[in-house]
Enzyme design. Sequence first.
Site, short mmCIF file in Angstrom:
data_model
loop_
_atom_site.label_atom_id
_atom_site.label_comp_id
_atom_site.label_asym_id
_atom_site.label_seq_id
_atom_site.Cartn_x
_atom_site.Cartn_y
_atom_site.Cartn_z
N CYS A 101 7.95 -44.01 -28.52
CA CYS A 101 8.65 -43.20 -29.50
C CYS A 101 9.73 -42.39 -28.80
O CYS A 101 9.44 -41.65 -27.86
CB CYS A 101 7.69 -42.25 -30.21
SG CYS A 101 8.56 -41.13 -31.32
N ASN B 237 9.46 -50.96 -31.01
CA ASN B 237 9.60 -49.65 -31.64
C ASN B 237 11.10 -49.47 -31.96
O ASN B 237 11.89 -50.39 -31.82
CB ASN B 237 9.10 -48.55 -30.70
CG ASN B 237 8.53 -47.37 -31.49
OD1 ASN B 237 9.16 -46.91 -32.43
ND2 ASN B 237 7.36 -46.90 -31.11
N ALA C 200 13.91 -39.33 -37.19
CA ALA C 200 13.55 -38.44 -36.09
C ALA C 200 12.44 -37.56 -36.63
O ALA C 200 12.60 -36.35 -36.81
CB ALA C 200 14.75 -37.61 -35.65
C1 LIG Z 1 9.56 -43.19 -40.44
C2 LIG Z 1 8.98 -43.94 -39.29
C3 LIG Z 1 7.93 -43.41 -38.58
C4 LIG Z 1 7.37 -44.08 -37.50
N1 LIG Z 1 6.32 -43.55 -36.82
C5 LIG Z 1 5.76 -44.24 -35.80
C6 LIG Z 1 4.61 -43.74 -35.13
O1 LIG Z 1 4.09 -42.69 -35.44
N2 LIG Z 1 4.10 -44.48 -34.09
C7 LIG Z 1 4.64 -45.68 -33.72
O2 LIG Z 1 4.14 -46.31 -32.79
N3 LIG Z 1 5.73 -46.18 -34.35
C8 LIG Z 1 6.29 -45.49 -35.36
N4 LIG Z 1 7.38 -46.02 -36.02
C9 LIG Z 1 7.93 -47.31 -35.59
C10 LIG Z 1 7.35 -48.45 -36.40
O3 LIG Z 1 5.98 -48.55 -36.20
C11 LIG Z 1 8.04 -49.78 -36.03
O4 LIG Z 1 7.80 -50.03 -34.66
C12 LIG Z 1 9.53 -49.73 -36.27
O5 LIG Z 1 9.78 -49.04 -37.45
C13 LIG Z 1 10.17 -51.13 -36.35
O6 LIG Z 1 9.73 -51.85 -37.45
P1 LIG Z 1 10.53 -51.89 -38.87
O7 LIG Z 1 11.94 -52.26 -38.55
O8 LIG Z 1 9.79 -52.89 -39.68
O9 LIG Z 1 10.45 -50.52 -39.43
C14 LIG Z 1 7.92 -45.34 -37.12
C15 LIG Z 1 8.99 -45.86 -37.83
C16 LIG Z 1 9.53 -45.21 -38.91
C17 LIG Z 1 10.66 -45.81 -39.66
#
Ligand SMILES: Cc1cc2nc3c(=O)[nH]c(=O)nc-3n(C[C@H](O)[C@H](O)[C@H](O)COP(=O)(O)O)c2cc1C
Lengths: 261, 261, 302, 302
Positions: D130, D191, D70
Site C-alpha cells: 500500500c 496493488n 488515498a
Molecule cells: C478504495 C480502495 C481500497 C483499497 N484498500 C486495500 C487494502 O486495504 N489492502 C490491500 O491490500 N489492497 C487494497 N486496495 C488495492 C486492491 O486490493 C487491489 O489490489 C487494487 O485495487 C487493484 O485492483 P482493481 O484495479 O481491481 O481495483 C484498495 C483499493 C482501493 C481502490
Amino acid sequence: MGRHPVYRSATVLEAKEEGRDYLDLLLREPEISQTTRPGQFLMIRAWPGVDPMLPRPFDIMQADPREQTLRLFVKVEGRGTALLKSLKPGTEVKITGPLGRPIEDFSCPSMAFLVRGAGAAAVVHLAEEARARGIGVYTILSASAASRIVCRKYLEPVSTELLIATDDGSEGYEGLASDLLDDLLRRKTVDRVYTCGSRRFARHVQRLDREGRIKGFVFLEGLMACGMGDCHGCAVQKNGQGGYFLVCRDGPHFPIAEVVL
Amino acid sequence: MGRHPVYRSATVLEAKEEGRDYLDLLLREPEISQTTRPGQFLMIRAWPGVDPMLPRPFDIMQADPREQTLRLFVKVEGRGTALLKSLKPGTEVKITGPLGRPIEDFSCPSMAFLVRGAGAAAVVHLAEEARARGIGVYTILSASAASRIVCRKYLEPVSTELLIATDDGSEGYEGLASDLLDDLLRRKTVDRVYTCGSRRFARHVQRLDREGRIKGFVFLEGLMACGMGDCHGCAVQKNGQGGYFLVCRDGPHFPIAEVVL
Amino acid sequence: MIDTSVEIAGVTLPNPVLPASGTYEVDEVHAGFFSPSELGAVINKTIFMNPRPGNPPPRIWETPCGMLNAIGIPSEGLERFLADQLPRLRSLGPPVILSIAGNSLQEWQDLAAAVDRTGSVDMVELDLSCPNLEEGFIWAADEAALSRVVASVVKVTRLPVISKLSPNVRDISEMAVVAERAGTAAVSMVNSYQGMAIDIGTRKPILGNITGGLTGPAIRPLAIHGVFTTFKKITVPIIGMGGIATWQDAVEFLLAGATAVAVGTQNFVNPLTMKEVIEGIAGYVEEAGFSSVRDIIGLAQE
Amino acid sequence: MIDTSVEIAGVTLPNPVLPASGTYEVDEVHAGFFSPSELGAVINKTIFMNPRPGNPPPRIWETPCGMLNAIGIPSEGLERFLADQLPRLRSLGPPVILSIAGNSLQEWQDLAAAVDRTGSVDMVELDLSCPNLEEGFIWAADEAALSRVVASVVKVTRLPVISKLSPNVRDISEMAVVAERAGTAAVSMVNSYQGMAIDIGTRKPILGNITGGLTGPAIRPLAIHGVFTTFKKITVPIIGMGGIATWQDAVEFLLAGATAVAVGTQNFVNPLTMKEVIEGIAGYVEEAGFSSVRDIIGLAQE
Ligand SMILES: Cc1cc2nc3c(=O)[nH]c(=O)nc-3n(C[C@H](O)[C@H](O)[C@H](O)COP(=O)(O)O)c2cc1C
Ligand SMILES: Cc1cc2nc3c(=O)[nH]c(=O)nc-3n(C[C@H](O)[C@H](O)[C@H](O)COP(=O)(O)OP(=O)(O)OC[C@H]3O[C@@H](n4cnc5c(N)ncnc54)[C@H](O)[C@@H]3O)c2cc1C
Ligand SMILES: Cc1cc2nc3c(=O)[nH]c(=O)nc-3n(C[C@H](O)[C@H](O)[C@H](O)COP(=O)(O)OP(=O)(O)OC[C@H]3O[C@@H](n4cnc5c(N)ncnc54)[C@H](O)[C@@H]3O)c2cc1C
Ligand SMILES: Cc1cc2nc3c(=O)[nH]c(=O)nc-3n(C[C@H](O)[C@H](O)[C@H](O)COP(=O)(O)O)c2cc1C
Ligand code: FES
Ligand code: FES
C-alpha cells in the site's frame, strides 16, 4: 490544397439498420464530401468520453459534393460500431478525412470487383467513378446467404454486370464467388480486379495476378490509431522486399502482388 | 430482508429539464421503490463504456411503491450529470439502492427544512413521510433567484408552511434564508431542523443546535465510489472525538453536532 | 496578451506545447489541420543510426482509456533522415528537437555528434526509454546505463540534451536526478508503461511483440505523479507528457512542475489537440490573472 | 459441469474469484447482491495492529477509466477485528484470507502469530504494497525489506503466506522471485500504482494525502504484463488483479498465468461483478472444451 485531410464535425442525417449487423450511415459534411476520391476512407468518433478512445476507420462509400453528404456502410463488430448503430439523426460526430491514397488510374477498359460482406462498401465510390468514365464495371457480391448481401442497391446502377454468390445458394450462384470471377475472366476482357472483405478471395486474386491474368488490387483492413501515418500501427508486410507498408498511408488498397496477405 | 440494497436495471420514464441546470428524472424500478425510506439515496450509472467509470449518488426524492417509480432531482455539475441530462425515455440505467441510513425517528411535533438548490431533493421524501404522520412541516427554500427555485411543487403540498428566500429578492424574502429560519423558530415550536445544499446554512444550523435551540441534522454530499461502506472514500471528520464517519454508511444525514462541516 | 513562451536549456519555445515523439508527423498530410509553425517545438519520431523495419503486426491495441503499442520504432536510419526530413523540420519555424536512440554507447555518441554537425537542430532528445526494442533493454531503467549514456552524449555535442525517461522504474524522480548529475539539460517524462493484452479467443498475446507500451489518458495520473515528485528534486526543466487529451490536462502538468508539455496518443484521436491545448493554456493563464505561462509552472507544489 | 476449483498453497478455493482486499465487505449491507458463500475466498480490508483513522479527505478521485485512492487504511486494530469481524468471515463458508500490514518487523510477526492462533484463518496475505501509509514506505518496493518481512512472518506461522506485491518497482517479477525465495506460498499482484491529480481551479493536489494509488481498468494492461512475466519466473501460484471489470478480463489474467483473480474497483461500479465473473469463467472454460479452470492457467505463455 483541398485534398488535405481535415478534422470536422459532421451531422448524422440517416442511420439505417440493414439486417441486424449492418448500418447504412449518411452524414452531412461540406468539405470532405467535396475532396474525397475513390479509394479513400475516414476516421469517425461518435461517442462522448474517452472509452472507446480511438476513432474507427471506414471507407467512404459514397460522397455527394452537391448534397454535401458522405455515406458509410458499417458492419457491427465491437464496441465502436455498436455505438455507431445507436446514433440518432441530428447527432454531431467527429470525422477526419479524406484519408489514404486516392485511386487515380482509370486507364483500363474494365474493372472487376470481388467483394464480400461490408467489403462491398470499399468499391462503391470506385465503381461509380469508373462507370462515369465509361469503364466496364463487373461486380461480384459474395455473402453467406441472400439476406446478408449488402450494398447491392449502390452497386447495381453502376455495374455493367452484377453477379451474386451465396454460400447456401439462397441467391445467385451457390458456392465460391471466385468461381464466378474465373468464369467472368473467361467471358470478358477484364484487366483489373479489386477485392475486399475476404482473405480467401484476396488469395485467389493474388494467384490470378501472379499468373499474369489480371492486375489485382486488395483493400486491406486492420487496427488503426491515427489513419494518417503517425502511429505506424497499421503495418502490413511487404511481399518479398521485406519491411512494411502502412495501410493508412500507402493504402488502404495495394497492388496485390506487393503485400503479404 | 427487503431493505438490503440491490443492483437493478431501471427504465427512464421521464427526463425533464428544469431550467438549464436541473433535471427531473423519473425511473421505473419495482424493488427499490418498495423498500426505500426517507433519507436514503441510490447510485446510478447511465452510460456505456468505462468512462466515466464510477456511478453517481443521488437522493431518492420520491418513491411510489404502487407505480414502482423513483424520482430523482439532479443538478448538472460535470460529466456524469451531463450524461444523465441526455437520457431518453425508455433507456435502461443501472441503479444500486436503497443506500444510507433511513430516517426512522418521527417522534416530534414538527420539523423544519432549510435547503438550497438541488439540496431540496434530499428532504422531499422525509417531508412527505412527516406530513403523513401528522407532523408539522416547515420548509424554507433558498435560491439565487426566483428562476432557480426547485422542487417547490413537490414540497408545497406537504408543507404546513413554505417560505422562500432569494439572494436577489426576485421572489420571497430578499436575503438569507437562515433569517427566515430564525424568524420561524420565534413563531413556531420546531424542534428539528434538517439542512442540505449550503455550507453556510449548515453552519447556522450547527450554531442553533449548539445553543440548544433545536436538534439539527445535515445531509452531506461528497465524492463516492461505492455508496455502501466498501471504499472508505466518503470520509467526513467526526466532531470532537477524532476519526471519520463514512457519509454513505453512517449518513448521508448526520446529527449536525457530530460532524465537522 | 499573456506571454506564452517558455525556456528550455536556453532555447526559447514560443509556447509550451509540442508533439510527443512518434505521434505526429509535421508533413504535408497534416497541413490541413493547423500550421506547424504554431507549435512550441517540433520533433521527429526517434531515429536510429541504421534502418530498422519495426515490429511485426499487430502493433497496436486499444485498452480502457489508452492503447498499447509495440511499433518497435521503424527507422529510415540517420543518413536518410538528415537528408530527407531534417531540412523540412528546420524550415517550419519552431525550435527543432531531434529524438535519437542508440544501441550502444558508441552509437549514441555517433548519432549525437552527427546531429550536432548538421547545425540545423536546437536540442537533442535521447529516447532512453522505449520498451519495445528487440534487445529488451531500457537504458533509463538502469542508473548506471542512464548515467553513462547521458554523460557520453553531453561530451560530444554542444546542443542541449533532453533525457526522455522511462516510468518503468521504482522512482522516476531518482532517475531524473541521475540524468541531471550526468549533465542533461532537461528531462522529458513519461514514455510508455510496459503492458500487454491477451486475446481470449486465440489465447495468445495480442501484440506481435507480445508486450507493448501503454499510453493515453489511462496513464495521466501516473505521469502527473512522476512530474510532481521530480520537480522537487532537480533544477533542470521537465517536459511533461502522458495522457494529455485537453488543455486542462496540460495545465495539470504545468502546475505539477512541467515547463513544457507534449501531446502523444491524443493526436490520433483529434489531430487539432495541440492547437486547442496551446489556446487553452493561454486562456487559462490569462483568466487566472497571470501574465506569463511561466508563472504557473509548479504552482501545485506549494 | 466443469471443475471450477483451484488450489493455492494447499487450500482449495471452490472457484478462482475473490474480492481484492479493501474493496468489498461481505457484511449485512451486501446480503442483497449475492451470497458470499459463492465466492472463491473471502478477505478483509487490511488490518493493522493498532487502530488508525485513515487519511484526511478527499480520499478518492475519478480518473480516465480508473480512480485514485488515498484511503490510508483506516483500521479498527487487530483485537477488535478478531473479536467482531473474523467469526463472521469464518462462518460464510469459503476459505478465509486475512490481510495484514505491519509497521515494523516485530509488528508483522505479532500480527501473523496472532492470526495463526485464532485457528479461524486459512491463509494470511501481507499487504506489503500500500503506497498510502503516512510512513511513505513500501515494503514490497525494496528487495531487502520484502525479503525480511516474508521470511520473518513465515517463521511465526504455519499458515500459507501470500505476499501482495507492489507494481511501483522496476520489475515486479523480480520482486516475486524475492518473495518466493523468502518462503511465500503465493503472491498476489497488483496493488495500486502511485499517482496523483491536481485541481486546476485551486491549483493544489486533489487528494488530502497529495498522492494516491491508481486502480481500475486503466491499469489492466500493466497488471496483465506483471502476471505474464512473473509466471515464468516463480513456481508458487499468483493471485491476479488490477482492472478486472468483466469475466473476459478475468480470463485474460488466468491465461496470463494467474491461478485465482481478485476484483477490486469494479465492485464499486457493479456489486454483482464477482458473481458474473465466476459464472463467466465457468462458461468460457466449458465452451472452450476444457474440463477444469486449472486447464487454462498460463495458456497464453506458450
Ligand atoms: C478504495 C480502495 C481500497 C483499497 N484498500 C486495500 C487494502 O486495504 N489492502 C490491500 O491490500 N489492497 C487494497 N486496495 C488495492 C486492491 O486490493 C487491489 O489490489 C487494487 O485495487 C487493484 O485492483 P482493481 O484495479 O481491481 O481495483 C484498495 C483499493 C482501493 C481502490
Ligand atoms: C481503411 C479501413 C476501412 C474500413 N472500412 C470499413 C467499412 O467501410 N465498413 C466496415 O464495416 N468496416 C470497415 N473497416 C473495419 C472497421 O474499421 C472495424 O470493423 C471497426 O473499427 C470495428 O470497431 P469496433 O469498435 O466495433 O470493434 P472493436 O471492439 O474495436 O473490435 C475490433 C475487432 O477486434 C476484435 N476484438 C475486440 N476485442 C477483442 C479482444 N479482447 N480480443 C480479440 N479480439 C478482439 C473484434 O472482434 C473486432 O473484429 C475498415 C477498416 C479499415 C482499416
Ligand atoms: C449521498 C448523496 C446524495 C446526493 N444527492 C444529490 C441529488 O439529489 N441531486 C443532485 O443534484 N446532486 C446530488 N448529489 C451530488 C451529486 O452526486 C454530484 O453532483 C454528482 O455526482 C456530480 O457528478 P458529475 O459527473 O456530473 O460531476 P463530476 O464531473 O464528477 O464532478 C463532480 C464535482 O467535482 C468537480 N470537478 C470535476 N472535475 C474536477 C477537476 N478536474 N478539478 C476540480 N474539481 C472537479 C465538479 O465541479 C463537480 O462539482 C448527491 C451526493 C451524495 C454524496
Ligand atoms: C504509437 C506511438 C509511438 C511512439 N513512438 C515513440 C518514439 O519513437 N520515440 C519516443 O521517444 N517516444 C515514442 N512514443 C511515446 C510518446 O512520445 C509519449 O512519451 C507517450 O506516448 C506518452 O504520451 P501520451 O500518453 O500523450 O501518448 C510513442 C508513443 C506511441 C503511442
Ligand atoms: S493508422 Fe497510424 S500509421 Fe496507419
Ligand atoms: S462511498 Fe465508498 S465507503 Fe462511502
